[in-house]
Design a protein around this motif. Sequence first.
Motif, PDB file in Angstrom:
ATOM      1  N   ALA A  14      47.438   0.784  11.055  1.00 54.74           N
ATOM      2  CA  ALA A  14      47.532   0.442   9.496  1.00 54.74           C
ATOM      3  C   ALA A  14      47.641  -1.227   8.867  1.00 54.74           C
ATOM      4  O   ALA A  14      48.590  -1.577   9.736  1.00 54.74           O
ATOM      5  N   GLU A  15      46.860  -1.798   8.087  1.00 55.32           N
ATOM      6  CA  GLU A  15      47.123  -3.254   8.047  1.00 55.32           C
ATOM      7  C   GLU A  15      47.818  -3.313   6.755  1.00 55.32           C
ATOM      8  O   GLU A  15      46.899  -2.164   5.364  1.00 55.32           O
ATOM      9  N   LEU A  16      48.818  -3.886   6.620  1.00 55.55           N
ATOM     10  CA  LEU A  16      49.728  -3.882   4.878  1.00 55.55           C
ATOM     11  C   LEU A  16      49.100  -5.882   4.896  1.00 55.55           C
ATOM     12  O   LEU A  16      49.654  -6.772   5.415  1.00 55.55           O
ATOM     13  N   ARG A  17      48.450  -5.613   3.865  1.00 59.32           N
ATOM     14  CA  ARG A  17      47.316  -7.203   3.551  1.00 59.32           C
ATOM     15  C   ARG A  17      49.056  -8.078   2.619  1.00 59.32           C
ATOM     16  O   ARG A  17      49.008  -7.622   1.679  1.00 59.32           O
ATOM     17  N   LEU A  18      49.743  -9.048   2.550  1.00 63.54           N
ATOM     18  CA  LEU A  18      50.663  -9.721   1.707  1.00 63.54           C
ATOM     19  C   LEU A  18      49.899 -10.605   1.443  1.00 63.54           C
ATOM     20  O   LEU A  18      48.946 -11.306   1.367  1.00 63.54           O
ATOM     21  N   PRO A  19      50.772 -10.957  -0.035  1.00 61.32           N
ATOM     22  CA  PRO A  19      49.773 -12.436  -0.737  1.00 61.32           C
ATOM     23  C   PRO A  19      49.568 -13.845   0.168  1.00 61.32           C
ATOM     24  O   PRO A  19      51.092 -13.646   0.601  1.00 61.32           O
ATOM     25  N   ALA A  20      48.836 -14.164   0.459  1.00 58.81           N
ATOM     26  CA  ALA A  20      49.167 -15.797   1.037  1.00 58.81           C
ATOM     27  C   ALA A  20      49.663 -16.789   0.081  1.00 58.81           C
ATOM     28  O   ALA A  20      49.235 -16.788  -1.382  1.00 58.81           O
ATOM     29  N   MET A  21      50.546 -17.628   0.945  1.00 58.37           N
ATOM     30  CA  MET A  21      50.315 -19.318  -0.245  1.00 58.37           C
ATOM     31  C   MET A  21      49.230 -19.837  -0.403  1.00 58.37           C
ATOM     32  O   MET A  21      48.478 -19.787   0.663  1.00 58.37           O
ATOM     33  N   PRO A  22      49.144 -19.854  -1.395  1.00 58.71           N
ATOM     34  CA  PRO A  22      48.185 -20.756  -1.863  1.00 58.71           C
ATOM     35  C   PRO A  22      48.488 -22.541  -0.996  1.00 58.71           C
ATOM     36  O   PRO A  22      49.110 -23.412  -0.918  1.00 58.71           O
TER      37      PRO A  22
END
Length: 170
Positions: free
Chosen positions: A4-12
């Motif tokens: 399973a992949e966990l997606r973290l918020p990305a830095m703009p």
Amino acid sequence: SPGAELRLPAMPSVRFSWRWLSGLLVLGLAAALYFAWTMPTFRVSAAEISGLRRISERDVNLVLGLSNTPIFLLETDVMQKNLLDAFPELAGAFIQLAWPNKVIVTVTERVPVLAWTAGGQVVWVDAQGMSFPVRGEGNESPLGDATSLVVVEASGPPPAPASDVSPETS
């Protein structure tokens, strides 16, 4: 769960481009205009006047209307016209602006050659026939400070000076 992949918020990602530089230039120029408009360094309080004999510097400065005005708003042609209209005893006026807040006015006053008296009123007349009011030190006497003038007693005002323009003949 495995895999399973966990997606973290990305830095703009911020990219600097020529638009940033243009925006900084606009802000800098706007700040410079604001400071030039509001700083006392660029405001004129009074003019430096030379050539006056009978008119006071205070009177000239009142007509010029320079009280706390930014120098880049002044128009020398308008100031010269206002000065010559307000004081008929001036034959000429030259106005210069100097950076950052200096106004230099050089005037030439008319020299009276005769005193014209009519109906209890005295006006002076210069060599070109221009009449102007008696002004300056020594106004206690009806002739002002020029007691050596030729006095003309008349029933009316002095005639207007002759025009330099000759009428065209057909």
